[in-house]
Design a protein around this motif. Structure first.
Motif, PDB file in Angstrom:
ATOM      1  N   SER A 103      49.485  39.532  42.251  1.00  0.00           N
ATOM      2  CA  SER A 103      48.720  38.342  41.894  1.00  0.00           C
ATOM      3  C   SER A 103      48.224  37.584  43.110  1.00  0.00           C
ATOM      4  CB  SER A 103      49.590  37.410  41.048  1.00  0.00           C
ATOM      5  OG  SER A 103      50.688  36.935  41.816  1.00  0.00           O
ATOM      6  N   ALA A 106      44.476  37.537  41.784  1.00  0.00           N
ATOM      7  CA  ALA A 106      44.430  37.396  40.326  1.00  0.00           C
ATOM      8  C   ALA A 106      43.233  38.133  39.743  1.00  0.00           C
ATOM      9  CB  ALA A 106      44.377  35.913  39.960  1.00  0.00           C
ATOM     10  N   ALA A 124      43.350  41.191  37.144  1.00  0.00           N
ATOM     11  CA  ALA A 124      42.655  41.114  35.856  1.00  0.00           C
ATOM     12  C   ALA A 124      41.736  42.311  35.650  1.00  0.00           C
ATOM     13  CB  ALA A 124      41.857  39.815  35.790  1.00  0.00           C
ATOM     14  N   ALA A 135      43.810  45.242  34.732  1.00  0.00           N
ATOM     15  CA  ALA A 135      44.308  45.128  33.365  1.00  0.00           C
ATOM     16  C   ALA A 135      43.225  45.494  32.352  1.00  0.00           C
ATOM     17  CB  ALA A 135      44.818  43.713  33.109  1.00  0.00           C
ATOM     18  N   VAL A 136      41.999  45.032  32.589  1.00  0.00           N
ATOM     19  CA  VAL A 136      40.887  45.362  31.690  1.00  0.00           C
ATOM     20  C   VAL A 136      40.624  46.862  31.696  1.00  0.00           C
ATOM     21  CG1 VAL A 136      38.405  45.091  31.333  1.00  0.00           C
ATOM     22  CG2 VAL A 136      39.815  43.088  31.854  1.00  0.00           C
TER      23      VAL A 136
END
Length: 323
Positions: A262, A308, A312, A315-316
């Motif tokens: 992160s 971050a 993200a 993750a997508v």
């Protein structure tokens, strides 16, 4: 475990936390006794000191198995690099003044290398040399053999030299503050940098070749443009202390992307590693703390934002692959 079992080293053994003693007490005693059985007295005292240092680290949760120890292991190479940038800019600034002055070199050297100023420059050189030695050692990643040992040995030697230079700079300040006029920022930054470097767990010193290389590149990229601008050969203004801090923040973002994190841990490590560069910005640019923080804190927030955003995006992508 009885006192007879632990023998004369019972006080050292008791430095460990009770839970650690219960889990590893017998192993600690047996290994220590085996390693020190045939050693002369001086070597045994050194082994006792190393055992005591390890016990204190475990009690303070600063060993390599603890999150704080791993965090300091991440920050230490960059703290060393940041301290070297500050010292290197100081040294090259003095040399540039020497070269550009119309006075003969021997006159300037005789006037400017006396007493505390000469010691100040020598301590700065010691920090730079120590950082180069520590960050150019071979660490983990060279395969089997003695690469890790060489990396740890070079780190210990180089970091020891740099820490001596940093502590000497801090100790000199009460007696020579009017001589070099850097104010209290330089000695405070020197002490904080030395604390971070010494806080790195012994078994993690110089063991990551990539981290050491990244710290070395960061130092070079942060130092060289500042020195180039100060030669007066370019028609641009000074960086007001921003460039080295920006380089450190970008390095933190690269670490976050590489670790797929992160960015919080990397931003924290760069903040802990930054005293040398903050001192450079404070003493060489504004002389006020608030503008320096106004520069530094948004850059750290940018490191977190990059981390971050990268997390993200991953993750997508993972969700899309799962469909």
């Amino acid at each position: 475990m009885s006192r007879g079992t632990t023998g004369l080293r019972d006080p050292l053994w008791r430095l460990y936390p009770p839970a650690y003693r219960a889990a590893h007490g017998r192993e600690i005693i047996d290994v220590h006794r085996e390693l020190t059985a045939d050693l002369p007295r001086a070597a045994r005292l050194r082994a006792d000191a190393e055992l005591a240092a390890h016990a204190v680290r475990v009690r303070l949760r600063l060993d390599s198995a603890s999150p704080a120890g791993r965090f300091l292991a991440l920050a230490a190479p960059f703290a060393l690099a940041a301290g070297a940038v500050d010292a290197g800019v100081r040294l090259t600034g003095w040399y540039a003044t020497l070269v550009r002055s119309p006075a003969p070199a021997w006159v300037q050297l005789s006037a400017g290398t006396e007493g505390y100023w000469a010691l100040y420059m020598l301590l700065s050189a010691l920090v730079c040399v120590g950082a180069v030695v520590a960050l150019t050692g071979r660490g983990r990643g060279h395969g089997r053999g003695n690469g890790s040992v060489n990396g740890s040995g070079r780190w210990s030697l180089g970091a020891g030299l740099a820490v001596c230079g940093l502590l000497g700079t801090a100790a000199q300040w009460p007696f020579a503050a009017p001589t070099h006029g850097d104010g209290v920022a330089t000695p405070v930054a020197s002490l904080l940098t030395a604390a971070v470097v010494l806080g790195c767990p012994p078994d993690r010193r110089g063991d990551d070749r990539w981290l050491s290389a990244a710290a070395g590149v960061m130092a070079a990229v942060a130092w060289f443009p500042v020195v180039a601008v100060r030669t007066g050969a370019f028609g641009v203004t000074t960086d007001y202390g921003a460039w080295p801090v920006l380089v450190l923040a970008v390095t933190g973002a690269v670490l976050a992307v590489r670790a797929r994190s992160s960015g919080l841990r990397e931003a924290g490590a760069m903040a802990v590693a930054s005293p040398g560069l903050v001192a450079y910005a404070y003493t060489g640019a504004w002389g006020e703390l608030l503008p320096v923080l106004g520069l530094f804190l948004p850059l750290l927030a940018g490191v977190v934002a990059v981390g971050a955003l990268t997390a993200a995006v991953r993750a997508v992508r993972a969700v899309r692959r799962g469909r």
